[in-house]
Design a protein around this motif. Structure first.
Motif, short mmCIF file in Angstrom:
data_model
loop_
_atom_site.label_atom_id
_atom_site.label_comp_id
_atom_site.label_asym_id
_atom_site.label_seq_id
_atom_site.Cartn_x
_atom_site.Cartn_y
_atom_site.Cartn_z
N UNK A 574 5.08 10.50 8.22
CA UNK A 574 3.91 10.42 7.30
C UNK A 574 3.51 8.91 6.86
N UNK A 575 4.47 8.24 7.05
CA UNK A 575 4.27 6.69 6.71
C UNK A 575 3.42 5.97 7.89
N UNK A 576 3.87 6.34 9.05
CA UNK A 576 3.20 5.72 10.08
C UNK A 576 1.79 6.28 10.13
N UNK A 577 1.30 7.56 9.96
CA UNK A 577 0.04 7.86 9.95
C UNK A 577 -0.94 7.10 8.89
N UNK A 578 -0.26 7.03 7.48
CA UNK A 578 -0.82 6.49 6.72
C UNK A 578 -1.10 4.77 7.13
N UNK A 579 -0.27 4.22 7.76
CA UNK A 579 -0.52 2.82 8.37
C UNK A 579 -1.44 2.89 9.26
N UNK A 580 -1.55 3.77 10.15
CA UNK A 580 -2.71 3.81 11.12
C UNK A 580 -4.06 3.85 10.49
N UNK A 581 -4.26 4.73 9.50
CA UNK A 581 -5.33 4.85 8.64
C UNK A 581 -5.87 3.60 8.02
N UNK A 582 -4.95 2.68 7.50
CA UNK A 582 -4.90 1.54 6.98
C UNK A 582 -5.66 0.55 7.75
N UNK A 583 -5.53 0.53 9.08
CA UNK A 583 -6.17 -0.21 10.08
C UNK A 583 -7.49 -0.42 10.05
N UNK A 584 -8.21 0.88 9.87
CA UNK A 584 -9.81 0.80 9.47
C UNK A 584 -10.31 -0.02 8.60
N UNK A 585 -9.49 -0.14 7.31
CA UNK A 585 -10.09 -0.86 6.26
C UNK A 585 -9.64 -2.15 6.10
N UNK A 586 -8.21 -2.67 6.26
CA UNK A 586 -7.62 -3.83 5.86
C UNK A 586 -6.89 -4.31 7.03
N UNK A 587 -7.32 -5.30 7.85
CA UNK A 587 -6.42 -5.54 9.15
C UNK A 587 -5.20 -6.31 8.67
N UNK A 588 -5.06 -6.97 7.66
CA UNK A 588 -4.11 -7.85 7.29
C UNK A 588 -2.92 -6.84 6.72
N UNK A 589 -3.53 -6.06 5.78
CA UNK A 589 -2.49 -4.87 5.15
C UNK A 589 -1.96 -4.28 6.19
N UNK A 590 -2.72 -3.76 7.27
CA UNK A 590 -2.12 -2.89 8.24
C UNK A 590 -1.01 -3.45 8.86
N UNK A 591 -0.96 -4.76 9.35
CA UNK A 591 0.03 -5.44 9.95
C UNK A 591 1.35 -5.51 8.96
N UNK A 592 0.96 -5.86 7.72
CA UNK A 592 1.98 -5.93 6.74
C UNK A 592 2.83 -4.62 6.64
N UNK A 593 2.05 -3.58 6.45
CA UNK A 593 2.72 -2.38 6.35
C UNK A 593 3.32 -1.81 7.68
N UNK A 594 2.73 -2.21 8.59
CA UNK A 594 3.53 -1.87 10.12
C UNK A 594 4.87 -2.69 10.37
N UNK A 595 4.86 -3.72 9.56
CA UNK A 595 6.15 -4.48 9.82
C UNK A 595 7.12 -3.74 8.94
N UNK A 596 6.81 -2.95 7.72
CA UNK A 596 7.88 -2.34 7.05
C UNK A 596 8.29 -0.96 7.90
N UNK A 597 7.19 -0.69 8.82
CA UNK A 597 7.78 0.63 9.30
C UNK A 597 8.84 0.07 10.44
N UNK A 598 8.44 -1.07 10.85
CA UNK A 598 9.51 -1.58 12.01
C UNK A 598 10.83 -1.62 11.27
#
Length: 721
Positions: A574-598
């Motif tokens: 569920x978290x990874x899906x939300x992160x993927x959707x964030x990529x469409x809007x704010x790229x810096x936020x996407x990478x920050x939340x992606x780092x939290x996933x990893x």
């Protein structure tokens, strides 16, 4: 006999009336004004104005006291990269009113001896005002006025202030001639002492200047809030001089300019402080002042990492924005530095107007185009205490229906319902309960929300804003959604979350699709209204329902992206899906939340790669992970872009270089790496302090200890609550 008694009575009544009118009433008004002034009440100005306008009040005295009450003092508004504040809350209108009164006084002729001192004091205050506001032409004119006067006291003041002007412009010899002219005369006073001390300080005679400031402070302690040369800071030099001698005194110079729309700003004070994450607003660390051309050069500074700030009269900042600095701090290591502080006019918002009310969900913000702007961001201003519009202020970027927060045109349309899906500014009280603003967010019916527009260049640097440095939020464009606050919102306002939960859960029993009930419960459960009171399962359940009802999944995404490490592990898909959707809007936020996933997956390498892709800022976790992977050189580079903190110190940089050249032995490396991963995955304050206390005893490498100590300070573990 009766006639004589009546005459005596009449005479007595006339006497009493005359005494009351000429002395008792003005004396009472003056006494009330003084009492209120001593208690710091703004109402004192009203009574000084009444005293000044009273028919029997000496004109010069009354007007001087009224003019002085409008200003209070010329303490500086302090501006650093990481914060600003302080100074007196003097409005531009009061400054202008006081200036006009003082100028009118100077047109008078003080025939009575009792009026002469007030006339002289008015002249000095006028000179202080011209320096404080940077009005160089007016200063020259009034210095010339005093030098032509017949009164030796007026001539003395004009000469001493001219000496200060010469000193500021670098003509120390000219300033010293004026000192020599008066230092043995009966006219010599604290103003001359301050001028002498300033000359000694900027000629590098630190010990001599230190003794002078000690004498000034000791002999004039009753006047600590009085102004000289447009500032209250000179009496306080003694209190921080030891730091200047021990911490700052060196050979490195920082030079630069302070300008407003390209024009010089004279008499701006320059401050230096260690880049330790904090800042102070009392004129501490004074190391320079701008000359007539807006140029400055600091005293010599030791090798180190410093924040450079400025002190400006607050009343002139109500129409100015300081452009974002590309040098948040200075690293001096046998080298000089340079920085230019550039103020710009505020941009104009066309819509909304002040106190604008809307009835529907949509509103438009429009503004004047700014030259050089690549994009604009619209901020909604909220408060930690939203019902009263006070407390900590938060700026929340507004997104449109396409989730855009950056706008290339000079207007944008927003929907209040979508904006209410965001999480408001977070604050936590001493009892561990979150502030109401986090749950309520923006656009609660009946509450007013100021609107701010900011313009940025292609490098993401702030060009200007509609919000000046010295802002009065009740005087800027704002929006109020018409309607009344609900009983549930009142419970949230008072932070009575248990009752708010009960209130909204009961609503859902009757109306399962109620948007407000769903939205507020999702936030209360998803954020956790108190430590240990988070219910992420219920929050997700309600958020999925909210998505079905509203057609918007943004609130669901907002709650998911706030998950902590353990929660991400449980809801990883569920978290990874939300992160993927964030990529469409704010790229810096996407990478920050992606780092939290990893990080939750304990994939430290991919977490680091994600953080390396962030362009707008450098997260501290990247600094930790670079050290974990023994890339100390890149960790050193990270320190340049971190927020002001002890991690930026020269000692840390030297330690990182040494570790790059001479890696630590395995035992120290293992202990240090385990500590770094604890920081990356998230550690509570008390746990972190205990962990630090434990491992600092186990580590033998002095360079790692240096870094550990900087982390300890950066985390604020040295501060007791």
């Amino acid at each position: 006999m009766k006639i004589k008694i009546k005459i005596k009575t009449l005479i007595l009544l006339v006497f009493v009336f005359t005494l009351t009118f000429t002395w008792v009433i003005p004396t009472t008004i003056h006494g009330i004004a003084n009492l209120l002034q001593d208690n710091g009440s703004d109402k004192a100005t009203f009574f000084y104005e009444k005293y000044a306008s009273y028919p029997t009040t000496p004109k010069i005295k009354g007007n001087y006291l009224y003019a002085k009450s409008l200003i209070k003092s010329f303490s500086k508004y302090t501006i650093f990269y990481n914060g600003w504040g302080g100074g007196e809350n003097t409005s531009p209108e009061d400054m202008e009113r006081s200036k006009k009164i003082l100028q009118d006084i100077m047109r008078e002729i003080p025939y009575k001896d009792s009026e002469k001192q007030y006339y002289i004091d008015s002249y000095k205050m006028l000179l202080d005002m011209t320096i404080a506001t940077g009005d160089i032409e007016m200063l020259h004119n009034w210095i010339s006025f005093g030098q032509k006067a017949d009164d030796e006291n007026l001539m003395y003041i004009s000469d001493v202030y001219n000496g200060f002007l010469l000193h500021v412009n670098g003509d120390r010899d000219g300033a010293k001639k004026i000192v020599a002219k008066y230092e043995l005369s009966d006219l010599a006073d604290v103003k001359l002492d301050i001028l002498k001390a300033e000359i000694s300080l900027f000629e590098g005679n630190y010990e001599e200047a230190k003794k002078m400031y000690e004498n000034i402070s000791r002999n004039n302690w009753r006047e600590l809030q009085e102004s000289n040369f447009g500032s209250t800071g000179y009496y306080a030099r003694d209190f921080w001089f030891d730091d200047l001698m021990k911490v700052f005194k060196g050979d490195n110079i920082i030079k630069g300019t302070v300008t407003y729309e390209g024009e010089p700003m004279p008499f701006v004070e320059i401050y230096v402080q260690n880049a330790d994450g904090g800042f102070r607003t009392v004129g501490e660390g004074y190391v320079g002042i701008t000359d007539e051309n807006g140029k400055f050069k600091t005293l010599g500074l030791k090798d180190g990492v410093y924040s450079l700030g400025i002190g400006v009269e607050g009343s002139i900042l109500t129409n100015k924005v300081l452009q974002q600095q590309d040098k948040p701090y200075f690293e001096l290591n046998g080298n000089d530095g340079e920085i230019n502080f550039e103020f710009k006019n505020t941009l104009n918002i066309k819509r909304p107007v002040l106190h604008e009310k809307i009835t529907g969900e949509e509103f438009t913000v429009a503004w004047d185009e700014v030259e050089g702007a690549t994009y604009y961001i619209v901020d909604i201003v909220t408060y930690s205490n939203p019902s009263e519009g006070v407390g900590t202020i938060y700026y929340t970027p507004a997104f449109d229906e396409n989730m855009k927060i950056k706008f290339t045109e000079n207007q944008a349309t927003f929907n209040t319902r979508l904006i209410k899906e965001g999480i408001g500014g977070m604050s936590i009280g001493e009892d561990g309960i979150i502030g109401a603003n986090a749950v309520l967010g923006a656009f609660v019916p009946g509450l007013e929300y100021p609107i701010v527009v900011k313009a940025y260049d292609e490098n993401r640097n702030l060009i200007t804003s509609s919000l000046p440095l010295r802002a009065y939020y009740d005087q800027i464009p704002s929006i109020t959604v018409e309607g009344n606050i609900s009983d549930g919102e009142k419970l949230i306002q008072t932070q009575d979350y248990p009752r708010a939960i009960e209130y909204y859960e009961n609503i859902l029993k009757e109306k399962p699709d109620d948007i407000d009930a769903l939205r507020y419960l999702i936030k209360i459960y998803g954020i956790g209204w108190k430590n240990g009171e988070k219910n992420i399962e219920r929050a997700i359940e309600l958020a999925q329902k909210y998505t079905d009802v509203s057609g918007s999944n943004r609130l669901l995404i907002n709650i998911i992206l706030r998950m902590e490490t353990d929660e991400i592990k449980k809801y990883s898909d569920l978290y990874y899906s939300a992160v993927a959707e964030e990529r469409e809007y704010q790229i810096d936020s996407y990478y920050y939340y992606l780092s939290k996933y990893y990080i939750a997956k304990e994939n430290w390498g991919d977490a680091r790669k994600a953080l390396q892709n962030i362009e707008g800022y450098v997260p501290v976790n990247l600094f930790y992970l670079n050290m974990y992977f023994e890339n100390y050189t890149e960790a050193d580079v990270n320190t340049k872009y971190l927020y002001n903190s002890p991690i930026k110190s020269i000692e840390v940089k030297k330690a990182l270089k040494t570790l790059e050249d001479i890696p630590p032995h395995n035992n120290d490396k293992k202990i240090f790496n385990n500590f770094l991963l604890k920081l990356v995955t998230g550690v509570q304050r008390e746990e972190g302090k205990s962990l630090y206390d434990e491992i600092i005893k186990q580590i033998s490498n002095s360079d790692i200890k240096t870094i550990l100590n900087a982390i300890y300070l950066e985390r604020g573990w040295d501060v007791s609550y």
